[in-house]
Design an enzyme around this catalytic site. Structure first.
Site, PDB file in Angstrom:
ATOM      1  CB  ALA A  23      -0.892  -0.014   1.235  1.00 53.64           C
ATOM      2  N   GLY A  43       0.967  -5.129   0.854  1.00 52.54           N
ATOM      3  CA  GLY A  43      -0.215  -5.309   0.012  1.00 52.54           C
ATOM      4  C   GLY A  43       0.107  -5.916  -1.340  1.00 52.54           C
ATOM      5  CD  GLU A  57      -1.798  -7.846   2.994  1.00 53.07           C
ATOM      6  OE1 GLU A  57      -1.491  -6.667   2.743  1.00 53.07           O
ATOM      7  OE2 GLU A  57      -2.518  -8.162   3.950  1.00 53.07           O
ATOM      8  CD  GLU A  62       2.153  -5.473   5.647  1.00 48.37           C
ATOM      9  OE1 GLU A  62       3.045  -6.335   5.872  1.00 48.37           O
ATOM     10  OE2 GLU A  62       1.336  -5.580   4.712  1.00 48.37           O
TER      11      GLU A  62
HETATM   12  N1  CO8 Z   1       4.585   3.402  -0.513  1.00 49.10           N
HETATM   13  C1  CO8 Z   1       4.944   4.607  -1.021  1.00 49.10           C
HETATM   14  N2  CO8 Z   1       6.095   4.797  -1.698  1.00 49.10           N
HETATM   15  C2  CO8 Z   1       6.892   3.733  -1.862  1.00 49.10           C
HETATM   16  C3  CO8 Z   1       6.581   2.466  -1.357  1.00 49.10           C
HETATM   17  C4  CO8 Z   1       5.358   2.323  -0.657  1.00 49.10           C
HETATM   18  N3  CO8 Z   1       4.945   1.136  -0.163  1.00 49.10           N
HETATM   19  N4  CO8 Z   1       7.595   1.613  -1.661  1.00 49.10           N
HETATM   20  C5  CO8 Z   1       8.495   2.340  -2.349  1.00 49.10           C
HETATM   21  N5  CO8 Z   1       8.090   3.614  -2.472  1.00 49.10           N
HETATM   22  C6  CO8 Z   1       8.778   4.723  -3.138  1.00 49.10           C
HETATM   23  C7  CO8 Z   1       9.942   5.218  -2.301  1.00 49.10           C
HETATM   24  O1  CO8 Z   1       9.492   6.099  -1.295  1.00 49.10           O
HETATM   25  C8  CO8 Z   1      10.778   5.886  -3.355  1.00 49.10           C
HETATM   26  O2  CO8 Z   1      10.214   7.138  -3.659  1.00 49.10           O
HETATM   27  P1  CO8 Z   1      11.159   8.461  -3.727  1.00 49.10           P
HETATM   28  O3  CO8 Z   1      12.042   8.184  -4.923  1.00 49.10           O
HETATM   29  O4  CO8 Z   1      10.189   9.553  -3.952  1.00 49.10           O
HETATM   30  O5  CO8 Z   1      11.917   8.529  -2.467  1.00 49.10           O
HETATM   31  C9  CO8 Z   1      10.561   5.004  -4.581  1.00 49.10           C
HETATM   32  O6  CO8 Z   1       9.370   4.270  -4.344  1.00 49.10           O
HETATM   33  C10 CO8 Z   1      11.697   4.013  -4.787  1.00 49.10           C
HETATM   34  O7  CO8 Z   1      11.847   3.257  -3.591  1.00 49.10           O
HETATM   35  P2  CO8 Z   1      13.269   3.046  -2.875  1.00 49.10           P
HETATM   36  O8  CO8 Z   1      14.170   4.202  -3.131  1.00 49.10           O
HETATM   37  O9  CO8 Z   1      12.988   2.710  -1.443  1.00 49.10           O
HETATM   38  O10 CO8 Z   1      13.798   1.782  -3.695  1.00 49.10           O
HETATM   39  P3  CO8 Z   1      14.785   0.640  -3.171  1.00 49.10           P
HETATM   40  O11 CO8 Z   1      15.132  -0.167  -4.375  1.00 49.10           O
HETATM   41  O12 CO8 Z   1      15.869   1.179  -2.342  1.00 49.10           O
HETATM   42  O13 CO8 Z   1      13.851  -0.271  -2.180  1.00 49.10           O
HETATM   43  C11 CO8 Z   1      11.864  -1.441  -1.529  1.00 49.10           C
HETATM   44  C12 CO8 Z   1      12.738  -0.952  -2.684  1.00 49.10           C
HETATM   45  C13 CO8 Z   1      12.594  -2.558  -0.747  1.00 49.10           C
HETATM   46  C14 CO8 Z   1      10.582  -2.009  -2.143  1.00 49.10           C
HETATM   47  C15 CO8 Z   1      11.547  -0.262  -0.563  1.00 49.10           C
HETATM   48  O14 CO8 Z   1      11.042   0.814  -1.332  1.00 49.10           O
HETATM   49  C16 CO8 Z   1      10.546  -0.554   0.517  1.00 49.10           C
HETATM   50  O15 CO8 Z   1      10.894  -1.156   1.514  1.00 49.10           O
HETATM   51  N6  CO8 Z   1       9.266  -0.141   0.345  1.00 49.10           N
HETATM   52  C17 CO8 Z   1       8.251  -0.226   1.347  1.00 49.10           C
HETATM   53  C18 CO8 Z   1       7.738  -1.649   1.499  1.00 49.10           C
HETATM   54  C19 CO8 Z   1       6.679  -1.726   2.591  1.00 49.10           C
HETATM   55  O16 CO8 Z   1       6.912  -1.436   3.739  1.00 49.10           O
HETATM   56  N7  CO8 Z   1       5.442  -2.180   2.205  1.00 49.10           N
HETATM   57  C20 CO8 Z   1       4.351  -2.315   3.107  1.00 49.10           C
HETATM   58  C21 CO8 Z   1       3.443  -1.133   2.999  1.00 49.10           C
HETATM   59  S1  CO8 Z   1       2.096  -1.223   4.115  1.00 49.10           S
HETATM   60  C22 CO8 Z   1       1.012  -2.285   3.378  1.00 49.10           C
HETATM   61  O17 CO8 Z   1       1.204  -2.743   2.284  1.00 49.10           O
HETATM   62  C23 CO8 Z   1      -0.202  -2.643   4.189  1.00 49.10           C
HETATM   63  C24 CO8 Z   1      -1.310  -3.177   3.309  1.00 49.10           C
HETATM   64  C25 CO8 Z   1      -2.595  -2.995   4.029  1.00 49.10           C
HETATM   65  C26 CO8 Z   1      -3.798  -3.040   3.064  1.00 49.10           C
HETATM   66  C27 CO8 Z   1      -4.831  -2.044   3.363  1.00 49.10           C
HETATM   67  C28 CO8 Z   1      -4.312  -0.613   3.293  1.00 49.10           C
HETATM   68  C29 CO8 Z   1      -5.271   0.424   2.858  1.00 49.10           C
END
Ligand code: CO8
Length: 257
Positions: free
Chosen positions: A65, A108, A111, A131
């Protein structure tokens, strides 16, 4: 239909939806979720489509998400904005949906992939529920589906301790159907979808519904659902055609009725 966060196309009898927010690792914001499910609903209603594939890009299927969208949300907003409920729309799709996963399938994203009916993964696919590292738990079905698919110990480790599964591990533990080299995973998913789409449409629909019942009910209830779906197929032209074609040693010509 003009979407801004997903791309759609039909190849043969396969409807393909590509998640297209590469700048955000395909994180699901409300718009992308809405467009994804609208596209899937449209394919579900389209008689020319027999099965669907959802994919991302090589680096990310979807990183969960959109954290930026929900970072400041209150519980009240999370409930009233209906974002969590959006994820449930996958359960209303009647035709088979295959996730073609490469790179990150996190939160997500994981999921959603496991809510699909099958997963074809590239060798670089990684599945995880991070998460806990941002102070929440999965809200798109991860606690329930992973526990059912993988069993309690591994589901606990993934969700409580951010254990990520490689593609090879996901195959070993039965989370994905197959692992394919990076340059072929999407074609493999489309080929699998095409094969399924070439089969008797009503029987495919009844089969999907029956298998899903196994996750919703007791064995007795599930067996009843199977029978409820089995008998009506004998009123279809496709059942008559399928059995006649077998006896006449030829390929059946399905009509979807
Ligand atoms: N949300 C928003 N932006 C994101 C997300 C995300 N989940 N993941 C990556 N991005 C963005 C980064 O902020 C970054 O943006 P910017 O360039 O503006 O800084 C861009 O994408 C590139 O990401 P990274 O620079 O971090 O890229 P890396 O290659 O270093 O890392 C990863 C890739 C490992 C995927 C890393 O981005 C990461 O850990 N992302 C977050 C993963 C996460 O925690 N996911 C869980 C989110 S919560 C969820 O999914 C709950 C679901 C519940 C369902 C119901 C909800 C309504």
């Amino acid at each position: 239909m003009a979407y801004t966060t997903v791309l759609t196309e039909i190849r043969g009898r396969v409807g393909i939806v590509t998640l297209n927010r590469p700048q955000a690792m395909n994180a699901f914001n409300t718009l992308m979720l809405t467009e994804l499910f609208d596209a899937l609903d449209n394919f579900d209603k389209d008689e020319n489509v027999g099965a669907m594939v959802v994919t991302g890009n090589e680096k990310a299927f979807a990183a969960g998400a959109d954290i930026k969208e929900m970072a400041e949300s209150s519980p009240f907003q999370m409930i009233t904005q209906g974002r969590v409920e959006l994820w449930d729309r996958i359960r209303g799709i009647k035709k088979p949906v295959i996730a073609a996963v490469s790179g990150w399938a996190l939160g997500g994203g994981c999921e959603f992939a496991i809510s699909c009916d099958m997963i074809v993964a590239s060798e670089s696919a990684k599945f995880g529920q991070p998460e806990i590292t941002i102070g929440i738990i999965p809200g798109g079905g991860g606690t329930q589906r992973l526990a059912r698919l993988l069993g309690k110990p591994l589901a606990m480790e993934m969700i409580l301790n951010n254990r990520t599964l490689t593609a090879a591990e996901a195959l070993q533990f039965g989370l994905v159907n197959r692992v394919v080299p990076l340059d072929g995973y999407l074609d493999a998913a489309i080929a699998l979808a095409e094969e399924i789409a070439s089969r008797a449409p009503l029987a495919i629909r009844m089969a999907k519904d029956s298998i899903n019942a196994a996750f919703e009910s007791t064995l007795t209830e599930g067996l009843k659902t199977e029978k409820r779906n089995f008998y009506p197929l004998f009123s279809t032209e496709d059942q008559k055609e399928g059995m006649k074609a077998f006896i006449e040693k030829r390929k059946p010509d399905w009509k979807g009725r």
